[in-house]
Write a protein that holds these residues in place. Structure first.
Motif: not given
Lengths: 206, 230
Positions: A93, A109-110, A113-114, A122, A125-126
């Protein structure tokens, strides 16, 4: 409406001519396929289109709604290649958000993520990119190339390192890009882009 | 860059390059570790070399800047060399304008060298008790301008050598002639500050340093587009 026009393009490395006199014009909703054997200069050609390499002679002109764009061309282009590396010490991300902030665009950020969900990352992501496999990195490169919604998408060897699911996702991304802008694909595998509007064949050049 | 939108975009992008490098540095410690270790080992060696002797203020001023110069050589190139070694130069080229990359990395190097130089000066004052800073204003200004000058020259040289095979040895070799006028000026100004000179006595040196920074930054701005793309 976006136009990509290449006029009499030539590139020479240390007096060795890679290609010369290449001209092609691609418009919105059109595709360009670049083919040629290993060492023919496909990657060099797409790097020049992506504005990261300067041609020895000739021009690459990008126009939007009839107006020639002269600065910040990088914001109009998305680029994916096996030799492009993302920042290993950042998470997936963070890499996408970095792409937006470096382009001086609103950090969303949304959307990041999408997009990671779209390329089946998904759940990761982190996680830092250094923990990713080569196939996961290749998927992330697609999210990285699309996060700023570029009207021109340039793909060099688009299917490398991808599994069947990844190839399906990329085919879908390519189809969507054909509907909304210009798609350029440099490949040796003719099944990567079977239907195309323009072709540059670098075999046997110069 | 007359267009205010372009100027804003440049500033946002420059800040993003700076923050990226800073965050990356905090996670990888590529440059900071090299710089701090170099400062510590060099000061330790010089302490042993001098033994119980008390060198003159002029010699100590020179030694301080030798430590700063070589520690800078060990770490300031990392900002471009790391991008090249990790293969992220192409990625950065795709994301930002050359000008934003140059000034973002310059800002990063300035902050890095100021932190390291502050540490070097504190350790130097601790280990060499005979070194006096009688004119604090003169000394701090010299240190600040010297650090900015060092970072300005190192940044463009780092960009030039990043793609060379012998980057490790090429960096100090190319830097020394370019940094010589800067080093001579800062050593003179540091000596003045040790002797307790008035701030006004250092103005000639400061003019040279400001001109040096302006010239190096201007040339870097003109050259960088060519250095960065091919």
């Amino acid at each position: 409406m976006i136009d990509l026009e290449v006029t009499a393009l030539a590139k020479t490395f240390n007096r060795r001519s890679i290609f010369r006199d290449i001209s092609v014009k691609v418009q919105s909703a059109q595709t360009l396929r670049v083919i040629g054997q290993n060492g023919a200069g496909k990657s060099t050609f797409v790097k020049i289109l992506a504005q990261v390499l300067t041609p020895t002679s000739g021009k690459v002109k990008i126009s939007r709604d009839g107006r020639v764009m002269k600065s910040h061309l990088h914001n109009l282009i998305g680029f994916v290649s096996p030799y492009m590396q993302l920042y290993d010490e950042f998470t997936a991300e963070e890499n996408l958000l970095l792409s937006l902030s470096l382009r001086a665009q609103t950090v969303d950020s949304t959307a990041a993520k999408n997009l990671l969900g779209r390329v089946s990352l998904g759940g990761r992501s982190n996680d830092q990119v250094r923990t990713f496999s080569s196939g996961m990195k290749q998927r992330l490169k697609y999210a990285f190339a699309l996060i700023h919604r570029p009207p021109i998408l340039i793909l060099d060897e688009p299917m490398s390192n991808l599994d069947t699911e990844g190839i399906g996702t990329v085919r879908q991304i390519m189809k969507e890009q054909q509907d909304r802008g210009i798609l350029v694909v440099a490949t040796n595998d003719h099944s990567d882009l079977e239907k195309f509007d323009h072709q540059v064949d670098l075999s046997g050049r110069p | 860059m007359e267009d205010p939108r372009k100027m804003k975009s440049f500033l946002v992008s420059t800040k993003a390059v700076f923050l990226k490098d800073w965050r990356s540095e905090l996670r990888t410690r590529y440059a900071l570790s090299a710089l701090v270790m170099f400062v510590l080992t060099t000061i330790a060696i010089i302490v042993f070399a001098f033994g119980g002797e008390s060198p003159s203020q002029e010699v100590l001023a020179g030694v301080l800047w030798v430590i700063i110069f070589f520690s800078g050589m060990s770490g300031l190139a990392r900002t471009f060399v790391a991008e090249e070694e990790r293969g992220t130069s192409l990625t950065l080229q795709l994301l930002s304008t050359p000008t934003a990359v140059l000034f973002g990395k310059l800002a990063f190097n300035v902050v890095l060298i100021i932190i390291v130089n502050t540490l070097a000066v504190l350790l130097f004052l601790f280990f060499f008790s005979t070194f006096r800073v009688s004119s604090v204003g003169l000394f701090v200004t010299t240190l600040a301008l010297g650090s900015i000058g060092l970072a300005s020259a190192s940044t463009i040289i780092a960009a030039i050598i990043a793609r060379a095979n012998t980057k490790g040895s090429l960096f100090p070799v190319l830097s020394l002639p370019l940094l010589l006028p800067l080093l001579m000026t800062v050593i003179h100004a540091t000596s003045l500050s040790s002797e307790g000179a008035f701030f006004s006595e250092g103005l000639d040196d400061f003019r040279i340093l400001v001109s040096y920074i302006g010239a190096v930054t201007g040339v870097s701005y003109i050259l960088f587009d060519y250095v960065w793309k091919d």
